[in-house]
Design a protein around this motif. Structure first.
Motif, PDB file in Angstrom:
ATOM      1  N   ARG A 170      52.305 -45.156   3.142  1.00 34.96           N
ATOM      2  CA  ARG A 170      50.930 -45.520   2.621  1.00 34.96           C
ATOM      3  C   ARG A 170      50.824 -46.685   1.845  1.00 34.96           C
ATOM      4  NH1 ARG A 170      50.667 -42.119  -1.908  1.00 34.96           N
ATOM      5  NH2 ARG A 170      50.638 -43.866  -3.293  1.00 34.96           N
ATOM      6  N   ILE A 171      49.720 -47.461   2.209  1.00 37.39           N
ATOM      7  CA  ILE A 171      49.378 -48.683   1.444  1.00 37.39           C
ATOM      8  C   ILE A 171      48.426 -48.645   0.507  1.00 37.39           C
ATOM      9  CG2 ILE A 171      48.927 -51.117   2.017  1.00 37.39           C
ATOM     10  CD1 ILE A 171      50.003 -51.042   4.657  1.00 37.39           C
ATOM     11  N   ASP A 172      48.528 -48.977  -0.720  1.00 30.71           N
ATOM     12  CA  ASP A 172      47.618 -48.918  -1.823  1.00 30.71           C
ATOM     13  C   ASP A 172      46.857 -50.082  -1.984  1.00 30.71           C
ATOM     14  OD1 ASP A 172      48.242 -46.264  -2.309  1.00 30.71           O
ATOM     15  OD2 ASP A 172      50.214 -46.850  -3.657  1.00 30.71           O
ATOM     16  N   SER A 173      47.554 -51.212  -1.754  1.00 35.15           N
ATOM     17  CA  SER A 173      47.060 -52.507  -1.906  1.00 35.15           C
ATOM     18  C   SER A 173      47.605 -53.552  -0.957  1.00 35.15           C
ATOM     19  CB  SER A 173      47.204 -53.101  -3.405  1.00 35.15           C
ATOM     20  OG  SER A 173      48.194 -53.212  -3.798  1.00 35.15           O
ATOM     21  N   ILE A 174      46.517 -54.477  -0.543  1.00 39.77           N
ATOM     22  CA  ILE A 174      46.764 -55.742   0.173  1.00 39.77           C
ATOM     23  C   ILE A 174      46.310 -56.769  -0.553  1.00 39.77           C
ATOM     24  CG2 ILE A 174      46.786 -56.880   2.290  1.00 39.77           C
ATOM     25  CD1 ILE A 174      46.336 -54.281   3.852  1.00 39.77           C
ATOM     26  N   ASP A 175      47.151 -57.743  -0.963  1.00 47.94           N
ATOM     27  CA  ASP A 175      46.667 -59.067  -1.482  1.00 47.94           C
ATOM     28  C   ASP A 175      46.948 -60.126  -0.774  1.00 47.94           C
ATOM     29  OD1 ASP A 175      45.271 -58.368  -4.208  1.00 47.94           O
ATOM     30  OD2 ASP A 175      47.073 -57.221  -4.640  1.00 47.94           O
ATOM     31  N   ILE A 176      45.988 -60.713  -0.185  1.00 50.71           N
ATOM     32  CA  ILE A 176      46.362 -61.755   0.790  1.00 50.71           C
ATOM     33  C   ILE A 176      46.235 -63.137  -0.181  1.00 50.71           C
ATOM     34  CG2 ILE A 176      45.493 -62.975   2.882  1.00 50.71           C
ATOM     35  CD1 ILE A 176      44.170 -60.279   3.510  1.00 50.71           C
ATOM     36  N   GLY A 251      42.291 -47.981   6.114  1.00 48.78           N
ATOM     37  CA  GLY A 251      42.119 -47.059   4.950  1.00 48.78           C
ATOM     38  C   GLY A 251      42.958 -47.275   3.811  1.00 48.78           C
ATOM     39  N   VAL A 252      42.758 -48.851   3.391  1.00 48.10           N
ATOM     40  CA  VAL A 252      43.830 -48.912   2.372  1.00 48.10           C
ATOM     41  C   VAL A 252      42.613 -49.325   1.143  1.00 48.10           C
ATOM     42  CG1 VAL A 252      45.036 -50.851   1.131  1.00 48.10           C
ATOM     43  CG2 VAL A 252      45.435 -50.041   3.409  1.00 48.10           C
ATOM     44  N   PRO A 253      42.808 -48.702   0.040  1.00 47.16           N
ATOM     45  CA  PRO A 253      41.713 -48.796  -1.240  1.00 47.16           C
ATOM     46  C   PRO A 253      41.478 -50.164  -1.813  1.00 47.16           C
ATOM     47  CG  PRO A 253      43.635 -47.362  -1.912  1.00 47.16           C
ATOM     48  CD  PRO A 253      43.809 -47.727  -0.421  1.00 47.16           C
TER      49      PRO A 253
END
Lengths: 426, 426
Positions: A170-176, A251-253
């Motif tokens: 499950r991924i909660d956050s992606i910071d590019i 589906g990542v918040p």
């Protein structure tokens, strides 16, 4: 399986794409380059030939084209028998080029979201305003349209897909995070078309937080990270293309894009913006001449292509992702480091153009080989990431991973899909 | 003795000139206002009438005029029976208006050196490039042409002449200091036509030092002074009109002009200049449109006239002069303080326009009264300073003196010429 590539545009990204396409013309076939200014296409071909970049004897040709003219574009696609069209030119052209592809059956690739010259920062998700309106038609007609196939958007979308498929439950956050730690030695310049460049920062900053669109102003929110190779950099929450598809597809918040800026850049940008000189709306001079201020700013700034010879230093672009793996909280950084001087030596362009142009050619090759010839419209995260990232390993854009297990090369991972990808490359 | 004034221009300076001319129409006669835009002349007349500024019933009329058109200007001078012409418009117009005056016999007044739109900062002395080429002709034909009759150039030239005539045996240095300690409350604006304003700072800074022209760059040399009323201010060595006549007329070895700038102004100016946006040379946009960047900057900046209602604070303009008096080293500051809100209440314009417009009307009155009707071309320092400064005492621009004897009003001095001047006014 498709072949023969038509590259539209003749700036830095198109130059990189032409060199890389030439290096893989066994896969891609004929290479045609078209832009408004024939001389710029000719220069690109001279550059390709001077580097003896063509892998095997083959056609590379220049064409004058106004790509807003859909009929002219269709005609050129047909005359050149191009089955793959890469818009490496202005994002203003996306919709006309896509239309020409739909009507000729050619595969379509671009590297940024379509923009309307008269509008800045439309309602999110941005893809919904233009590209995705043609999704059903592409599906119905079996048209392959790969959207946002540069680095960001593009490779960073594949990083997210890779993480979702292979490294997280499950991924909660992606910071590019995108940092240009290089220097061009000029007073001020943008690294690509100023008209497109500034438009990224003049509107509302849209990010995806708590599964909803959140609005901020540019330079309002910042973070600081100690990044591999380039060291500590301050980056600012910025509106960017990939957030608008990743938010719909993964589906990542929390999905945010952060761009690095020096104080000098921010000062110049702030002055220009506050004076109204970055406006895309025309003003009237005292003499009655109507002019768009942003176009004048573009005219006085250095041509981004002219910066390449003196560019020193490296770029960092990567995804910092948090979530769980087998139920345990985990954090992973997937990233690339690219060196301006090295890309200039290889292609005649700096790393900003290189990181945008190379992935687009990799996408074209995957379409040519059939692996990404999906007969529908797709953003990068909807396509298999491993063949893409594996191909980029050998094309100058290697991927690195950093998590609790250390900092390592993606090439040394043992994912089942990698074995398959290696067979594909051979 | 001449009468009837034609005011050319319809900006802030012209508005002040119109109000002040109306307040002295017993001396000046008919008032005609002409500019490219008739509506702006009409607004000025509405402003004059709304203030009931006319001293006695008299003509005030608006005319549409392209003052580059010498024949049209001559025709208007003749039709309106104007014997005094004040160019309160662009400095680009000086030479055409002067020509029209020479050919009709009207007296000519301006407030700044002629400029060629395509050239910035020509070889010193600047007057030698344009105005002074017509000196002999004016003398031969008996034409009165009073150059640079604003505050600086203008009143500051009279301050220098006053010092030379009445307070010094020998002047060694004149430092003219101009500080706008007011605030307009906007992000950025220029106080008069941006096109003219920026041109002052984009070229070489010429000063007169050790009896020769000295070249510096803008913002290269600064000084800081604790000034009366406005307090301590940092000012920068700046090229300016009056240095180019005072150096020729007074035999003073050091003549410098210093202008006050805040850090924010310098930052915005530096960004615009370094980007090439203050250039008067046309550039070509990607779309092939030819445009002068400076004209676009002008188009996006606030109209200087629009700043007046919110302007707060004061201006300081004065001459710091050093030399000897009766063989003793002496130093004297001659200066004026002007309040933005007060000038707005009186004329509808802020102090920058007021300090330029009021002296020009005083000059016109001295020509009308004959005292300055010199039948030749003259800079202000070549004309009697006491009648001019005495007249300004009652017109809103009082002079103060500060030396070893203290800080005092010029009106309280007991110079022989003052007695005569008072008789002239009465």
């Amino acid at each position: 399986m498709k072949k023969n590539i038509l590259i539209i545009g003749a700036g830095g990204v198109a130059q990189v794409a032409a060199v890389k396409a030439a290096m893989h013309n066994d896969v891609l076939g004929d290479i045609n380059i078209a832009s408004r200014t024939l001389e710029k296409c000719d220069s690109i071909i001279v550059n390709v030939l001077a580097r003896q970049a063509l892998k095997r004897p083959g056609l590379i040709a220049a064409h004058q084209l106004d790509a807003f003219d859909i009929e002219a574009t269709k005609d050129l696609i047909r005359r050149t028998k191009s089955q793959i069209v890469l818009n490496a030119g202005s994002a203003f052209l996306n919709m006309s080029v896509l239309r020409a592809c739909i009507e000729t059956g050619a595969a379509y690739i671009d590297t940024a979201i379509h923009e309307d010259p008269s509008k800045v920062c439309e309602t999110p998700p941005w893809y919904g305003n233009y590209e995705w309106k043609h999704r059903d038609e592409c599906e119905r007609k079996g048209i392959t349209a790969v959207l946002g196939a540069g680095f960001d958007p593009g490779v960073v979308n594949a990083y997210a897909a890779l993480a979702a498929e292979h490294y997280f439950d499950r991924i909660d956050s992606i910071d590019i995070i995108d940092v240009n730690a290089g220097s061009h030695g000029r007073y001020f310049a943008t690294n690509f078309d100023p008209e497109i460049n500034f438009r990224e920062f003049t509107g509302t900053v849209w990010s995806w937080q708590n599964s909803q669109w959140t609005a901020n102003a540019m330079f309002e929110v910042s973070r600081s990270d100690d990044l591999p190779v380039v060291g500590t950099h301050k980056t600012y929450l910025t509106g960017h293309d990939e957030v608008h598809s990743l938010s719909a597809n993964l589906g990542v918040p929390d999905i945010r894009f952060w761009m690095g800026f020096g104080e000098h850049y921010i000062n110049v940008f702030t002055v220009l913006k506050n004076l109204g000189l970055l406006s895309e709306q025309p003003v009237l001079t005292a003499e009655g001449q109507e002019i768009v201020p942003l176009k004048v700013v573009k005219a006085v700034l250095p041509d981004p292509a002219s910066l390449a010879p003196d560019y020193q230093g490296k770029t960092f672009i990567g995804n910092l992702m948090k979530g769980t793996r087998q139920g345990v909280e985990t954090e992973m950084l997937v990233y690339n480091i690219c060196d301006h001087a090295e890309t200039f030596a290889e292609t005649g362009s700096q790393a900003i153009s290189y990181t945008a142009g190379v992935p687009a050619v990799a996408a074209a090759m995957l379409i040519a080989r059939g692996e990404w010839d999906c007969h529908r419209m797709a953003n990068i995260e909807e396509l298999p990431p491993v063949p893409f990232l594996s191909l980029l390993e050998g094309m100058g854009l290697p991927t690195r991973l950093r998590d609790a297990a250390g900092d390592r090369s993606f090439a040394d991972e043992k994912l089942p899909a990698q074995k398959q990808a290696r067979l594909g490359v051979s």
